[in-house]
Design a protein around this motif. Sequence first.
Motif, mmCIF file in Angstrom:
data_model
loop_
_atom_site.group_PDB
_atom_site.id
_atom_site.type_symbol
_atom_site.label_atom_id
_atom_site.label_comp_id
_atom_site.label_asym_id
_atom_site.label_seq_id
_atom_site.Cartn_x
_atom_site.Cartn_y
_atom_site.Cartn_z
ATOM 1 N N LYS A 290 -0.310 4.057 -0.301
ATOM 2 C CA LYS A 290 -1.296 5.788 -0.699
ATOM 3 C C LYS A 290 -0.399 6.630 0.117
ATOM 4 O O LYS A 290 0.496 6.059 1.072
ATOM 5 C CB LYS A 290 -2.949 5.608 0.023
ATOM 6 N N ALA B 247 -4.922 -6.108 6.108
ATOM 7 C CA ALA B 247 -4.341 -5.225 6.044
ATOM 8 C C ALA B 247 -2.768 -5.521 7.328
ATOM 9 O O ALA B 247 -3.573 -6.961 7.476
ATOM 10 C CB ALA B 247 -4.432 -3.966 6.533
ATOM 11 N N SER B 248 -1.514 -5.125 7.620
ATOM 12 C CA SER B 248 -1.111 -5.564 8.384
ATOM 13 C C SER B 248 -1.233 -6.453 9.405
ATOM 14 O O SER B 248 -0.371 -7.260 9.235
ATOM 15 C CB SER B 248 0.075 -3.714 8.580
ATOM 16 N N ARG C 6 -16.977 2.088 5.918
ATOM 17 C CA ARG C 6 -16.515 2.859 4.374
ATOM 18 C C ARG C 6 -15.936 2.793 2.903
ATOM 19 O O ARG C 6 -15.757 1.802 2.756
ATOM 20 C CB ARG C 6 -14.997 3.240 4.851
ATOM 21 N N GLU D 299 1.394 6.155 11.624
ATOM 22 C CA GLU D 299 0.801 6.428 10.672
ATOM 23 C C GLU D 299 1.084 7.915 10.632
ATOM 24 O O GLU D 299 1.459 8.402 9.501
ATOM 25 C CB GLU D 299 -0.035 5.715 9.971
ATOM 26 N N VAL E 153 1.238 -1.372 -0.335
ATOM 27 C CA VAL E 153 -0.376 0.232 -0.166
ATOM 28 C C VAL E 153 0.865 1.680 0.149
ATOM 29 O O VAL E 153 1.981 1.148 0.750
ATOM 30 C CB VAL E 153 -1.030 0.116 1.135
ATOM 31 N N TRP F 105 -12.851 -8.331 -2.434
ATOM 32 C CA TRP F 105 -12.529 -7.466 -1.456
ATOM 33 C C TRP F 105 -13.116 -6.503 0.093
ATOM 34 O O TRP F 105 -14.557 -6.860 -0.518
ATOM 35 C CB TRP F 105 -10.851 -6.634 -1.631
ATOM 36 N N TYR G 128 3.045 6.594 2.610
ATOM 37 C CA TYR G 128 3.597 6.738 3.720
ATOM 38 C C TYR G 128 4.282 7.512 3.980
ATOM 39 O O TYR G 128 5.591 8.132 5.385
ATOM 40 C CB TYR G 128 3.715 5.752 5.208
ATOM 41 N N ARG H 246 -2.860 -7.211 2.291
ATOM 42 C CA ARG H 246 -2.383 -4.784 1.582
ATOM 43 C C ARG H 246 -1.578 -4.598 2.765
ATOM 44 O O ARG H 246 -2.593 -4.331 3.713
ATOM 45 C CB ARG H 246 -3.930 -4.210 1.013
ATOM 46 N N VAL H 247 -0.946 -4.812 3.187
ATOM 47 C CA VAL H 247 0.748 -4.510 3.617
ATOM 48 C C VAL H 247 1.249 -2.496 3.470
ATOM 49 O O VAL H 247 1.240 -2.831 2.638
ATOM 50 C CB VAL H 247 1.567 -5.288 4.144
ATOM 51 N N GLY H 248 0.855 -1.500 4.052
ATOM 52 C CA GLY H 248 1.387 -0.751 4.485
ATOM 53 C C GLY H 248 2.594 -0.407 5.400
ATOM 54 O O GLY H 248 3.799 -0.207 5.541
ATOM 55 N N ALA H 249 1.596 0.201 6.824
ATOM 56 C CA ALA H 249 2.611 0.461 7.928
ATOM 57 C C ALA H 249 4.001 -0.557 7.867
ATOM 58 O O ALA H 249 4.961 -0.009 8.356
ATOM 59 C CB ALA H 249 1.473 0.302 9.199
ATOM 60 N N HIS I 299 -12.453 -4.021 4.436
ATOM 61 C CA HIS I 299 -11.179 -3.884 4.826
ATOM 62 C C HIS I 299 -12.088 -3.779 6.364
ATOM 63 O O HIS I 299 -12.739 -3.868 6.223
ATOM 64 C CB HIS I 299 -11.552 -2.348 4.511
ATOM 65 N N TRP J 281 -8.887 2.551 -4.755
ATOM 66 C CA TRP J 281 -9.967 2.201 -4.888
ATOM 67 C C TRP J 281 -10.813 3.564 -4.313
ATOM 68 O O TRP J 281 -11.178 3.222 -3.655
ATOM 69 C CB TRP J 281 -9.910 1.413 -3.385
HETATM 70 C C1 LIG Z 1 -4.133 1.959 4.577
HETATM 71 C C2 LIG Z 1 -5.160 0.861 3.679
HETATM 72 C C3 LIG Z 1 -4.231 -0.418 3.654
HETATM 73 C C4 LIG Z 1 -2.995 -0.672 4.463
HETATM 74 O O1 LIG Z 1 -3.382 -0.917 6.054
HETATM 75 P P1 LIG Z 1 -2.136 -1.190 7.352
HETATM 76 O O2 LIG Z 1 -2.494 -1.159 7.902
HETATM 77 O O3 LIG Z 1 -1.312 0.569 6.788
HETATM 78 O O4 LIG Z 1 -0.993 -2.452 6.955
HETATM 79 C C5 LIG Z 1 -5.329 -1.470 2.905
HETATM 80 N N1 LIG Z 1 -6.474 -1.512 3.064
HETATM 81 C C6 LIG Z 1 -6.702 -0.122 2.649
HETATM 82 C C7 LIG Z 1 -8.290 0.110 2.431
HETATM 83 C C8 LIG Z 1 -6.080 0.869 3.202
HETATM 84 O O5 LIG Z 1 -6.832 1.980 2.965
#
Ligand SMILES: *Cc1c(COP(=O)(O)O)cnc(C)c1O
Length: 352
Positions: free
Chosen positions: A33, A200-201, A131, A329, A31, A161, A37, A216-219, A163, A80
Amino acid sequence: MSAIYQVDLDAFARNLARVRAAIAPARHMLVVKDDAYAHGLERIVERAWAEGVEWFGAFDVATGRAVRAVVGPEARIFVWLLGGPQDLADGIADDLDLGIGDEALLDDLAHLPVPSTPARVHLKIDTGLHRNGIRPERWSAALELLSGLVDSGVARFEGLWSHIAEASDADDDDAREIFLAARSTAVAAGLSPTFSHLAASAAGFARAPFREDLVRVGAFSYGIRPAGGPGEAELGIEPIGGLVATVTDVDADRVRVDIGHLHGVPSALAGRFSATTPAGPRRVLAIEPTTSVIDGWPGAAEGDEVTVFGRGGAASATDLAEMIDTIGEEIALRVSPNIPRRYTANGPRPAQ
Ligand SMILES: *Cc1c(COP(=O)(O)O)cnc(C)c1O
């Protein structure tokens, strides 16, 4: 020198390897966005691609395009936040994977010119976060719309998918039940998604049943641990970014550095944490608009570097976040875009 946000791309690569191992056999959607980060989209995406990351989670079409410009045609880029027909058309033109969470967008899709190859639609079920996402009571109606689009060659059902909050296991379990029911309904209607993705993470690391095909891994990719959760060592990740200030003034037993709350360091943190100086940790006494005052050390000199938080410092973004009841974050994202990002790297791993 003046203040910089220093990003270690080799540490980033180690985090990517760790994420890959932790979620296998699911695949990592990185991720990116909010300018990755706040680490700088371009260099992050470039390195991730070199390290074998194939999926990018880009939030909106503009970010998706920016990712496409770095990685070329092969990468999969999921967006998305789609506002209407123009976003859909632009997303299709850039070969993006489209996360669609409302019926109006399916309708918009039906009214676009039929694309040369079907648009890749990832349909989002609302599993409780509210959301965007199709509400369970509208799921069958949405599937019917999608089915029409598939039959007419406009779309493919590429993904299912959702969230989840990742704040309580019980709530996440409830969300997953809704997710699985939505998939069963789709399959029964003759629509099987190629990919499913939910976590996610946090859930991706901690909860195997949530991994599905993609996580979907961001952090965690950036080494940002969850507030109130496991530490970096336990997770096997490391912060990749550090906010480095420069000493501008030495006045007896205090030094002034060139970062203040206008650069993103919350003033509520004054007196509550230590920055890392050449002589070790020293308390941050005051955070002013564009400068801060730190306890001095013998030999302190103009030009010395001080790590305020993150890589190379005593406090991580999440350590600071916990002092003011927010998440890591948030601290990372506050670092002003006016602070230059500087990268260190010994280069991508050799191809295997
Ligand atoms: C930000 C986001 C993520 C990533 O979340 P983290 O906790 O940072 O890994 C995954 N999916 C969606 C839809 C997000 O908005």
